[in-house]
Design a protein around this motif. Structure first.
Motif, short mmCIF file in Angstrom:
data_model
loop_
_atom_site.label_atom_id
_atom_site.label_comp_id
_atom_site.label_asym_id
_atom_site.label_seq_id
_atom_site.Cartn_x
_atom_site.Cartn_y
_atom_site.Cartn_z
N GLY A 65 -26.27 11.03 -4.98
CA GLY A 65 -27.59 10.51 -5.29
C GLY A 65 -28.31 11.46 -6.23
O GLY A 65 -28.01 12.66 -6.27
N GLU A 66 -29.25 10.95 -6.98
CA GLU A 66 -29.98 11.79 -7.94
C GLU A 66 -30.62 13.01 -7.30
O GLU A 66 -30.64 14.09 -7.88
N SER A 67 -31.16 12.84 -6.11
CA SER A 67 -31.85 13.95 -5.47
C SER A 67 -31.01 14.65 -4.40
O SER A 67 -31.49 15.55 -3.72
N SER A 68 -29.74 14.24 -4.26
CA SER A 68 -28.87 14.87 -3.27
C SER A 68 -28.48 16.27 -3.72
O SER A 68 -28.24 16.52 -4.90
N ALA A 69 -28.38 17.18 -2.77
CA ALA A 69 -27.99 18.56 -3.07
C ALA A 69 -26.51 18.69 -3.41
O ALA A 69 -26.09 19.61 -4.11
N LYS A 70 -25.70 17.76 -2.90
CA LYS A 70 -24.27 17.82 -3.18
C LYS A 70 -23.69 16.42 -3.26
O LYS A 70 -24.34 15.44 -2.94
N ALA A 80 0.85 -1.20 0.00
CA ALA A 80 0.00 0.00 0.00
C ALA A 80 0.88 1.24 0.00
O ALA A 80 1.94 1.27 0.63
N PHE A 81 0.45 2.25 -0.73
CA PHE A 81 1.14 3.53 -0.81
C PHE A 81 0.15 4.63 -0.46
O PHE A 81 -1.06 4.46 -0.60
N GLU A 82 0.67 5.77 -0.07
CA GLU A 82 -0.20 6.92 0.20
C GLU A 82 0.18 8.07 -0.72
O GLU A 82 1.33 8.21 -1.13
N ASN A 83 -0.81 8.88 -1.05
CA ASN A 83 -0.58 10.12 -1.79
C ASN A 83 -1.70 11.09 -1.46
O ASN A 83 -2.70 10.74 -0.85
N ASP A 84 -1.49 12.33 -1.86
CA ASP A 84 -2.49 13.36 -1.60
C ASP A 84 -3.46 13.47 -2.76
O ASP A 84 -3.07 13.37 -3.93
N VAL A 85 -4.71 13.67 -2.42
CA VAL A 85 -5.78 13.91 -3.39
C VAL A 85 -6.60 15.09 -2.91
O VAL A 85 -6.50 15.49 -1.75
N LEU A 86 -7.42 15.61 -3.79
CA LEU A 86 -8.36 16.66 -3.39
C LEU A 86 -9.72 16.02 -3.13
O LEU A 86 -10.20 15.20 -3.91
N TRP A 87 -10.31 16.42 -2.02
CA TRP A 87 -11.65 16.00 -1.62
C TRP A 87 -12.53 17.22 -1.82
O TRP A 87 -12.38 18.22 -1.13
N ILE A 88 -13.40 17.15 -2.81
CA ILE A 88 -14.21 18.31 -3.18
C ILE A 88 -15.67 18.01 -2.85
O ILE A 88 -16.26 17.06 -3.38
N ASP A 89 -16.24 18.80 -1.96
CA ASP A 89 -17.64 18.70 -1.60
C ASP A 89 -18.36 19.71 -2.48
O ASP A 89 -18.26 20.91 -2.26
N ALA A 90 -19.03 19.23 -3.52
CA ALA A 90 -19.56 20.12 -4.56
C ALA A 90 -21.07 20.01 -4.70
O ALA A 90 -21.67 18.99 -4.37
N ALA A 91 -21.64 21.08 -5.22
CA ALA A 91 -23.07 21.07 -5.53
C ALA A 91 -23.35 20.03 -6.61
O ALA A 91 -22.56 19.83 -7.52
N ASN A 92 -24.48 19.35 -6.49
CA ASN A 92 -24.90 18.35 -7.47
C ASN A 92 -25.71 19.08 -8.54
O ASN A 92 -26.94 19.07 -8.53
N GLU A 93 -24.99 19.70 -9.46
CA GLU A 93 -25.65 20.42 -10.54
C GLU A 93 -24.87 20.26 -11.83
O GLU A 93 -23.68 19.92 -11.82
N LEU A 94 -25.55 20.48 -12.92
CA LEU A 94 -24.95 20.32 -14.25
C LEU A 94 -23.71 21.19 -14.41
O LEU A 94 -23.69 22.35 -14.00
N GLY A 95 -22.66 20.60 -15.00
CA GLY A 95 -21.48 21.37 -15.37
C GLY A 95 -20.41 21.53 -14.32
O GLY A 95 -19.37 22.13 -14.59
N VAL A 96 -20.61 21.01 -13.12
CA VAL A 96 -19.62 21.21 -12.05
C VAL A 96 -18.28 20.58 -12.42
O VAL A 96 -17.24 21.24 -12.33
N LEU A 97 -18.29 19.33 -12.85
CA LEU A 97 -17.03 18.68 -13.20
C LEU A 97 -16.36 19.39 -14.38
O LEU A 97 -15.14 19.55 -14.41
N GLY A 98 -17.15 19.86 -15.32
CA GLY A 98 -16.59 20.62 -16.45
C GLY A 98 -15.91 21.89 -16.00
O GLY A 98 -14.84 22.25 -16.51
#
Length: 137
Positions: free
Chosen positions: A112-117, A73-91
């Protein structure tokens, strides 16, 4: 209105397991017995092994436990992004990173489909530069 609600750097473990039934179950059971909770997980398979990427509540404890069991097992840093569940966020995220020449090495997310984030776990080529680029979204 800001799309990204929070942005944190987290430690992610990359665990290499045999690509066999029960391998993941044994690791998850051992972590649970040790009081290590899994917050995010993705599995990528190859012919011989599986790469399990996970974010846990105690990465140090998990690494020690896995090492004692002979699990690589190895460790590395990642970003944890708590984002709004709306169109275009990943873009928007991908665009902001591309403008500062940051590559997304991999990402995984769910909501989830109806989750806010939802949560996006993202491994950029440069974590600190990516945090800076995304802080204005």
């Amino acid at each position: 209105m800001k799309t990204i609600l929070s942005l944190e750097t987290k430690t992610q473990l990359a665990v290499f397991l045999e690509n066999r039934p029960g391998a993941l179950a044994r690791v998850c059971e051992a972590l649970a017995k040790a009081g290590v909770n899994i917050h995010a997980l993705t599995v990528s398979d190859t012919v011989d092994h599986a790469v399990v990427r996970m974010i846990v509540n105690d990465a140090t404890k998990a690494l020690m436990l896995l090492g004692e069991r002979g699990v690589l097992a190895f460790e590395n840093d990642v970003l944890w992004i708590d984002a709004a569940n709306e169109l275009g966020v990943l873009g928007r995220i991908a665009d902001a990173l591309s403008r500062v020449e940051i590559n997304i090495e991999y990402a995984y997310f769910a909501t989830g489909e109806s989750s806010a984030k939802g949560i996006i776990v993202l491994r950029p080529s440069n974590v600190e530069k990516a945090r800076e680029a995304l802080s204005n979204l």
